[in-house]
Design a protein around this motif. Structure first.
Motif, mmCIF file in Angstrom:
data_model
loop_
_atom_site.group_PDB
_atom_site.id
_atom_site.type_symbol
_atom_site.label_atom_id
_atom_site.label_comp_id
_atom_site.label_asym_id
_atom_site.label_seq_id
_atom_site.Cartn_x
_atom_site.Cartn_y
_atom_site.Cartn_z
ATOM 1 N N LEU A 281 -75.331 43.142 -21.222
ATOM 2 C CA LEU A 281 -74.976 42.900 -22.566
ATOM 3 C C LEU A 281 -73.645 43.526 -23.054
ATOM 4 N N ASN A 282 -72.825 42.579 -23.173
ATOM 5 C CA ASN A 282 -71.199 43.420 -23.496
ATOM 6 C C ASN A 282 -70.849 42.816 -24.931
ATOM 7 N N PHE A 283 -69.945 43.744 -25.425
ATOM 8 C CA PHE A 283 -69.426 43.101 -26.721
ATOM 9 C C PHE A 283 -68.931 41.779 -26.718
ATOM 10 N N GLN A 284 -68.257 41.495 -25.707
ATOM 11 C CA GLN A 284 -67.819 39.985 -25.538
ATOM 12 C C GLN A 284 -68.893 39.009 -25.938
ATOM 13 N N ASP A 285 -70.338 39.532 -25.514
ATOM 14 C CA ASP A 285 -71.334 38.419 -25.949
ATOM 15 C C ASP A 285 -71.575 38.315 -27.643
ATOM 16 N N LEU A 286 -71.145 39.187 -28.289
ATOM 17 C CA LEU A 286 -71.237 39.007 -29.559
ATOM 18 C C LEU A 286 -70.172 38.305 -30.284
ATOM 19 N N ILE A 287 -68.986 38.369 -29.558
ATOM 20 C CA ILE A 287 -67.941 37.619 -30.230
ATOM 21 C C ILE A 287 -68.007 36.072 -29.881
ATOM 22 N N ARG B 197 -70.872 34.762 -29.686
ATOM 23 C CA ARG B 197 -72.087 34.126 -30.501
ATOM 24 C C ARG B 197 -71.380 33.871 -32.088
ATOM 25 N N GLN B 198 -70.344 34.396 -32.556
ATOM 26 C CA GLN B 198 -69.683 34.204 -33.624
ATOM 27 C C GLN B 198 -68.597 33.040 -33.370
ATOM 28 N N GLY B 199 -68.307 32.597 -32.239
ATOM 29 C CA GLY B 199 -67.402 31.640 -31.942
ATOM 30 C C GLY B 199 -66.014 32.095 -32.037
ATOM 31 N N ALA B 200 -65.887 33.679 -31.954
ATOM 32 C CA ALA B 200 -64.406 34.114 -32.263
ATOM 33 C C ALA B 200 -63.668 34.178 -30.821
ATOM 34 N N ILE B 201 -64.262 33.536 -29.794
ATOM 35 C CA ILE B 201 -63.584 33.798 -28.451
ATOM 36 C C ILE B 201 -62.780 32.454 -28.173
ATOM 37 N N ASP B 202 -61.582 32.316 -27.260
ATOM 38 C CA ASP B 202 -61.023 31.213 -27.152
ATOM 39 C C ASP B 202 -61.789 30.388 -26.274
ATOM 40 N N SER B 203 -61.569 29.141 -26.581
ATOM 41 C CA SER B 203 -62.006 27.884 -25.775
ATOM 42 C C SER B 203 -63.652 28.232 -25.484
ATOM 43 N N PRO B 204 -64.612 28.430 -26.569
ATOM 44 C CA PRO B 204 -65.793 28.448 -26.065
ATOM 45 C C PRO B 204 -66.741 26.941 -25.802
ATOM 46 N N LEU C 86 -76.116 31.547 -22.796
ATOM 47 C CA LEU C 86 -75.452 32.982 -23.017
ATOM 48 C C LEU C 86 -75.017 33.844 -21.724
ATOM 49 N N GLY C 87 -74.215 34.708 -21.759
ATOM 50 C CA GLY C 87 -74.181 35.833 -20.577
ATOM 51 C C GLY C 87 -73.153 35.768 -19.760
ATOM 52 N N PHE C 88 -72.632 37.026 -19.354
ATOM 53 C CA PHE C 88 -71.571 36.976 -18.423
ATOM 54 C C PHE C 88 -71.816 37.737 -17.222
ATOM 55 N N GLU C 89 -73.104 38.550 -17.280
ATOM 56 C CA GLU C 89 -73.391 39.386 -16.184
ATOM 57 C C GLU C 89 -74.931 39.572 -15.749
ATOM 58 N N CYS C 90 -75.257 39.357 -14.645
ATOM 59 C CA CYS C 90 -76.447 39.476 -14.274
ATOM 60 C C CYS C 90 -76.664 39.877 -12.829
ATOM 61 N N ALA C 91 -77.876 40.337 -12.362
ATOM 62 C CA ALA C 91 -78.143 40.768 -11.081
ATOM 63 C C ALA C 91 -79.554 40.279 -10.531
ATOM 64 N N ASP D 244 -86.072 39.727 -27.176
ATOM 65 C CA ASP D 244 -85.731 40.598 -28.128
ATOM 66 C C ASP D 244 -84.321 40.776 -28.085
ATOM 67 N N VAL D 245 -83.602 39.782 -27.513
ATOM 68 C CA VAL D 245 -82.094 40.027 -27.456
ATOM 69 C C VAL D 245 -81.530 40.024 -28.812
ATOM 70 N N GLY D 246 -82.029 39.544 -30.009
ATOM 71 C CA GLY D 246 -81.453 39.554 -30.977
ATOM 72 C C GLY D 246 -81.352 41.124 -31.749
ATOM 73 N N GLU D 247 -82.217 41.641 -31.166
ATOM 74 C CA GLU D 247 -82.567 43.107 -31.735
ATOM 75 C C GLU D 247 -81.458 44.080 -30.869
ATOM 76 N N ALA D 248 -81.390 43.791 -29.594
ATOM 77 C CA ALA D 248 -80.434 44.439 -28.766
ATOM 78 C C ALA D 248 -78.815 44.109 -29.331
ATOM 79 N N MET D 249 -78.735 42.952 -29.549
ATOM 80 C CA MET D 249 -77.487 42.452 -30.085
ATOM 81 C C MET D 249 -77.036 43.194 -31.580
#
Length: 449
Positions: free
Chosen positions: A87-93, A95-102, A109-114, A369-374
């Motif tokens: 979970l990165n701060f970019q994921d919060l951005i 969610r709010q639609g504040a990122i370019d070209s969503p 969601l999500g930019f990172e996994c293993a 519980d992703v909402g609580e983590a966010m």
């Protein structure tokens, strides 16, 4: 005479009445149609997986755990069974639609996994089934399965778990690029980093201390200071966010600092620039100050940018200072520098293997519980990385209303005097209307009799 044969005509299909009274002939069932129906009956439904889906831009209610079809592996891709998500701060951005070209909602969601590779697509030669990997896809990482182009997938070094992988990869790669590719950190320099308690802040402090005689100033909430002091000694001077920390820096280092790493933007840009020594470098790698509430605020975004003083190239020339920016997502997916990022990943993994860096994990959460983590990240209460684990059971939901010994629900609490008075007033208001209706009914009965 020859006996004539007569073919019996097939009975005409019965006509069925329709809603408007007319009749229509049902279509004949062809062999092709029957075959299609049989295939539909025998074809098993597509397999499904759990995923964190953004149903619309906004608050936490737009983030849902839904069943989605399992992805298929395409040419040049690998299919990964996910064991941990970052979970990165970019994921919060996002969610709010504040990122370019969503992308258009809904999307995963999500930019990172293993996790572990389950399938390898055509043309992929550097991975095989069973390999333990970490991936940086553009979205879709927060799911039980994800198909990712192989150029954004990295093999884990021996001994690195999936949890460690998502705690290391994004945060430490960003920190590595900031310090060694952009800031040119060398022995004897000093740096100031914002959000020192977060995942990238901790990575910056650890990586900076792999260079001799480097002084680290860390800015974060006062509530995190004690925990940071007890966890490590990589930050030499902890400063309180919201305070006049620039004066504190000047007391310790009158000339200022060589490097400022800013993930906040807004007023911090001006303060950071003023702290730079000649030949100093100010690097912006985020704009988390635009996230002020649960939903997108155009006002807060505009304010964050307009608070920044405009610096002309001539001013930089006169003052011998540098300004720079780093956006890892753009570097990977827009600028096509996947090989450049891979080299940084290899260097970070080598430092991890040598024991020079060790990620700090704040907490691990179930997908549900992703909402609580966010919310925890939004409130900036985490110290280190927040991780999602698809195998974890969600936290128990709040208990239902308590029941008495008889098995019945307990009676609600007694009404307050104000509530009782208000209820009586409403009942009094109802009485005239009820009486009037009764009188009208009596009059109708008299007339009918």
């Amino acid at each position: 005479m020859t006996e004539s044969t007569e073919t019996t005509a097939a009975p005409a299909p019965e006509k069925t009445p329709t809603e408007n009274g007319t009749t229509e002939t049902p279509p004949e069932e062809t062999p092709e149609k029957a075959t299609e129906e049989k295939e539909k009956e025998t074809t098993p439904p597509p397999k499904e997986m759990r995923a964190v889906v953004l149903t619309g831009f906004g608050g936490l209610k737009t983030v849902k755990i839904l069943k989605k079809p399992e992805p298929t592996v395409g040419e040049g891709e690998v299919l990964i069974r996910v064991k941990a998500c970052g979970l990165n701060f970019q994921d919060l951005i996002v969610r709010q639609g504040a990122i370019d070209s969503p992308p258009k909602t809904p999307f995963i969601l999500g930019f990172e996994c293993a996790g572990e590779i389950e399938q390898v697509g055509e043309g992929v030669t550097n991975f095989k089934v069973g390999d333990q990997v970490v991936a940086l896809p553009e979205y879709r990482a927060w799911a039980e399965l994800v198909s990712v182009p192989a150029q954004y997938v990295y093999a884990l070094p021996e001994g690195m778990s999936a949890l460690d992988a998502v705690a290391v990869t994004t945060n430490y790669v960003v920190a590595y690029l900031l310090l060694f590719e952009m800031a040119n950190l060398t022995p004897g320099k000093s740096l100031l980093v914002h959000s020192a308690g977060g995942g990238v802040g901790q990575a910056v402090a650890q990586l900076a201390k792999t260079v001799d005689n480097v002084t680290v100033f860390g800015v974060c909430s006062k509530s995190k200071h004690e925990a940071l002091k007890s966890n490590n000694n990589n930050i030499d001077h902890l400063l309180e966010r919201g305070s006049d920390y620039t004066n504190e820096v000047r007391k310790i280092s009158p000339d200022g600092v060589d490097i400022v790493l800013d993930c906040l933007c807004g007023e911090e840009c001006n303060r950071g620039y003023q702290l730079l020594k000649p030949m100093g470098r100010y690097i912006l790698y985020g704009s988390s100050n635009i996230v002020t509430g649960e939903t997108k605020s155009f006002f807060s975004a505009a304010r964050a940018w307009w608070q920044v003083d405009k610096v002309s190239p001539i001013k930089l020339f006169d003052e011998n200072k540098s300004l720079a920016g780093l956006n890892l997502r753009h570097l990977l997916f827009q600028h096509g520098r996947a090989d450049y990022v891979r080299r940084a990943v290899d260097n970070v993994f080598a430092l991890w293997g040598q024991g020079k860096v060790k990620p700090l994990v704040d907490s691990t959460w179930a997908l549900e519980d992703v909402g609580e983590a966010m919310q925890k990240m939004h409130d900036r209460k985490n110290i280190g990385k927040l991780v999602l684990d698809p195998s974890l059971e969600p936290k128990p939901k709040p208990a239902t209303p308590a029941k008495g010994k008889s098995g019945k629900e307990k009676k609600p609490a007694k009404e307050s005097s104000e509530e009782k008075k208000e209820k009586e007033t409403k009942e009094e208001e109802k009485k005239p209307a009820e009486n009037e209706s009764k009188e009208k009914e009596k009059e109708k009965e008299k007339e009918s009799s």
